[in-house]
Design a protein around this motif. Structure first.
Motif, PDB file in Angstrom:
ATOM      1  N   ASN A  93      47.979  17.115  -9.419  1.00  0.00           N
ATOM      2  CA  ASN A  93      46.906  16.824  -7.818  1.00  0.00           C
ATOM      3  C   ASN A  93      45.990  17.894  -7.760  1.00  0.00           C
ATOM      4  O   ASN A  93      45.889  18.667  -8.618  1.00  0.00           O
ATOM      5  CB  ASN A  93      47.856  17.236  -6.777  1.00  0.00           C
ATOM      6  CG  ASN A  93      48.676  18.588  -6.349  1.00  0.00           C
ATOM      7  OD1 ASN A  93      47.589  19.405  -6.589  1.00  0.00           O
ATOM      8  ND2 ASN A  93      49.674  18.492  -6.018  1.00  0.00           N
ATOM      9  N   ALA A  94      44.809  17.470  -7.260  1.00  0.00           N
ATOM     10  CA  ALA A  94      43.714  18.299  -6.734  1.00  0.00           C
ATOM     11  C   ALA A  94      43.831  18.943  -5.558  1.00  0.00           C
ATOM     12  O   ALA A  94      43.908  18.071  -4.518  1.00  0.00           O
ATOM     13  CB  ALA A  94      42.660  17.377  -6.894  1.00  0.00           C
ATOM     14  N   CYS A  95      44.000  20.268  -5.605  1.00  0.00           N
ATOM     15  CA  CYS A  95      44.157  21.091  -4.183  1.00  0.00           C
ATOM     16  C   CYS A  95      42.851  21.454  -3.670  1.00  0.00           C
ATOM     17  O   CYS A  95      42.265  22.384  -4.426  1.00  0.00           O
ATOM     18  CB  CYS A  95      45.182  22.184  -4.394  1.00  0.00           C
ATOM     19  SG  CYS A  95      45.447  22.842  -2.858  1.00  0.00           S
ATOM     20  N   HIS A  96      42.152  20.976  -2.409  1.00  0.00           N
ATOM     21  CA  HIS A  96      40.999  21.510  -1.941  1.00  0.00           C
ATOM     22  C   HIS A  96      41.240  22.626  -0.951  1.00  0.00           C
ATOM     23  O   HIS A  96      40.160  22.834  -0.259  1.00  0.00           O
ATOM     24  CB  HIS A  96      40.336  20.340  -1.301  1.00  0.00           C
ATOM     25  CG  HIS A  96      40.006  19.140  -2.329  1.00  0.00           C
ATOM     26  ND1 HIS A  96      38.942  19.075  -3.097  1.00  0.00           N
ATOM     27  CD2 HIS A  96      41.050  18.188  -2.920  1.00  0.00           C
ATOM     28  CE1 HIS A  96      39.113  18.092  -3.880  1.00  0.00           C
ATOM     29  NE2 HIS A  96      40.164  17.463  -3.712  1.00  0.00           N
TER      30      HIS A  96
ATOM     31  N   ARG B  53      40.112  27.098  -3.693  1.00  0.00           N
ATOM     32  CA  ARG B  53      39.152  27.254  -4.245  1.00  0.00           C
ATOM     33  C   ARG B  53      38.579  28.665  -4.562  1.00  0.00           C
ATOM     34  O   ARG B  53      37.686  29.050  -5.194  1.00  0.00           O
ATOM     35  CB  ARG B  53      38.076  26.690  -2.993  1.00  0.00           C
ATOM     36  CG  ARG B  53      38.146  25.208  -3.092  1.00  0.00           C
ATOM     37  CD  ARG B  53      37.293  24.356  -2.045  1.00  0.00           C
ATOM     38  NE  ARG B  53      37.374  24.803  -0.739  1.00  0.00           N
ATOM     39  CZ  ARG B  53      36.552  25.338   0.220  1.00  0.00           C
ATOM     40  NH1 ARG B  53      35.242  25.763  -0.369  1.00  0.00           N
ATOM     41  NH2 ARG B  53      36.737  25.789   1.314  1.00  0.00           N
TER      42      ARG B  53
ATOM     43  N   TYR C 238      37.768  23.440  -6.449  1.00  0.00           N
ATOM     44  CA  TYR C 238      39.185  23.026  -6.102  1.00  0.00           C
ATOM     45  C   TYR C 238      40.152  23.131  -7.552  1.00  0.00           C
ATOM     46  O   TYR C 238      39.618  23.242  -8.329  1.00  0.00           O
ATOM     47  CB  TYR C 238      39.262  21.508  -5.521  1.00  0.00           C
ATOM     48  CG  TYR C 238      38.875  20.243  -6.503  1.00  0.00           C
ATOM     49  CD1 TYR C 238      39.837  19.801  -7.544  1.00  0.00           C
ATOM     50  CD2 TYR C 238      37.518  19.832  -6.748  1.00  0.00           C
ATOM     51  CE1 TYR C 238      39.467  19.197  -8.402  1.00  0.00           C
ATOM     52  CE2 TYR C 238      37.329  19.001  -7.577  1.00  0.00           C
ATOM     53  CZ  TYR C 238      38.256  18.530  -8.483  1.00  0.00           C
ATOM     54  OH  TYR C 238      37.867  17.456  -9.180  1.00  0.00           O
TER      55      TYR C 238
ATOM     56  N   ALA D 176      43.207  22.001  -9.860  1.00  0.00           N
ATOM     57  CA  ALA D 176      43.725  20.653 -10.348  1.00  0.00           C
ATOM     58  C   ALA D 176      45.245  21.447 -11.025  1.00  0.00           C
ATOM     59  O   ALA D 176      44.815  22.205 -12.106  1.00  0.00           O
ATOM     60  CB  ALA D 176      42.988  20.112 -11.245  1.00  0.00           C
TER      61      ALA D 176
ATOM     62  N   LEU E 134      44.866  12.735 -12.540  1.00  0.00           N
ATOM     63  CA  LEU E 134      45.220  12.878 -11.001  1.00  0.00           C
ATOM     64  C   LEU E 134      46.172  11.973 -10.598  1.00  0.00           C
ATOM     65  O   LEU E 134      45.775  10.682 -10.543  1.00  0.00           O
ATOM     66  CB  LEU E 134      44.053  13.410 -10.379  1.00  0.00           C
ATOM     67  CG  LEU E 134      43.098  14.567 -10.658  1.00  0.00           C
ATOM     68  CD1 LEU E 134      41.843  14.687 -10.192  1.00  0.00           C
ATOM     69  CD2 LEU E 134      43.880  15.687 -10.385  1.00  0.00           C
TER      70      LEU E 134
ATOM     71  N   HIS F 137      44.702  13.869  -3.909  1.00  0.00           N
ATOM     72  CA  HIS F 137      43.926  15.141  -3.405  1.00  0.00           C
ATOM     73  C   HIS F 137      44.740  15.508  -2.283  1.00  0.00           C
ATOM     74  O   HIS F 137      45.374  14.744  -1.205  1.00  0.00           O
ATOM     75  CB  HIS F 137      42.576  14.695  -2.993  1.00  0.00           C
ATOM     76  CG  HIS F 137      41.584  14.089  -4.212  1.00  0.00           C
ATOM     77  ND1 HIS F 137      40.927  15.130  -5.101  1.00  0.00           N
ATOM     78  CD2 HIS F 137      41.630  12.959  -4.422  1.00  0.00           C
ATOM     79  CE1 HIS F 137      40.167  14.213  -5.882  1.00  0.00           C
ATOM     80  NE2 HIS F 137      40.802  13.016  -5.555  1.00  0.00           N
TER      81      HIS F 137
ATOM     82  N   LYS G 160      38.170  20.914   2.260  1.00  0.00           N
ATOM     83  CA  LYS G 160      37.193  20.686   1.113  1.00  0.00           C
ATOM     84  C   LYS G 160      36.102  21.412   1.211  1.00  0.00           C
ATOM     85  O   LYS G 160      35.549  21.559   2.565  1.00  0.00           O
ATOM     86  CB  LYS G 160      37.306  19.359   0.982  1.00  0.00           C
ATOM     87  CG  LYS G 160      36.187  18.792  -0.118  1.00  0.00           C
ATOM     88  CD  LYS G 160      36.012  17.339  -0.127  1.00  0.00           C
ATOM     89  CE  LYS G 160      34.852  16.866   0.591  1.00  0.00           C
ATOM     90  NZ  LYS G 160      33.580  17.558   0.520  1.00  0.00           N
TER      91      LYS G 160
ATOM     92  N   ILE H 126      34.486  13.741  -2.918  1.00  0.00           N
ATOM     93  CA  ILE H 126      35.634  13.277  -3.592  1.00  0.00           C
ATOM     94  C   ILE H 126      35.134  11.548  -4.106  1.00  0.00           C
ATOM     95  O   ILE H 126      35.020  10.887  -3.077  1.00  0.00           O
ATOM     96  CB  ILE H 126      36.931  13.350  -2.882  1.00  0.00           C
ATOM     97  CG1 ILE H 126      37.288  14.696  -2.668  1.00  0.00           C
ATOM     98  CG2 ILE H 126      37.846  12.733  -3.669  1.00  0.00           C
ATOM     99  CD1 ILE H 126      38.365  14.978  -1.738  1.00  0.00           C
TER     100      ILE H 126
END
Length: 126
Positions: A23-26, A31, A37, A39, A102, A105, A111, A117
């Motif tokens: 997953n992509a964590c924002h 960060r 972000y 991943a 992925l 998100h 974000k 995105i």
């Protein structure tokens, strides 16, 4: 077997079996820790081998989570929930193809304002 390393090569990892979808964590913490972000993908601790584990430095970022990075080059390596039996590995650690993509998100509500995105993956606000 999927292998990887930090930027300087001091820490090496190996993961047995297929890799799950990351997953992509924002969130703000991801960060700040990685510069953008994060991943990562979650693997059972039993499937993860770490060489030069004494080179990994840990930062306790909350009561429940610690973040691992290389003590030599500073590369982001792990997001580790202390009371669970899995560890998240930063996607940038892997050498070569991962054969995954992925899945979603997360923490989109945090974000950064400097990027958009641009895909149609599911998005969780938190």
């Amino acid at each position: 077997m999927h292998k990887g390393s930090c930027l300087c090569g001091a820490v090496k990892i190996a993961v047995e079996g297929d890799l799950p979808r990351p997953n992509a964590c924002h969130c703000v913490a991801c960060r700040k820790h990685g510069g953008h972000y994060g991943a990562s993908l979650d693997v059972p601790r039993a499937a993860l081998r770490v060489e030069a584990e004494d080179t990994v430095r840990w930062y306790q970022s909350s009561e429940k989570v610690r973040r691992g990075f290389c003590g030599v080059c500073g590369s982001t390596l792990f997001w580790d929930p202390i009371h669970h039996d899995w560890t998240a590995i930063a996607m940038g650690v892997f050498d070569g193809p991962t054969d995954t993509s992925l899945s979603m998100h997360i923490f989109v509500s945090e974000k950064g304002d400097y990027y958009e995105i641009a895909d149609e993956l599911p998005r969780n606000e938190t």
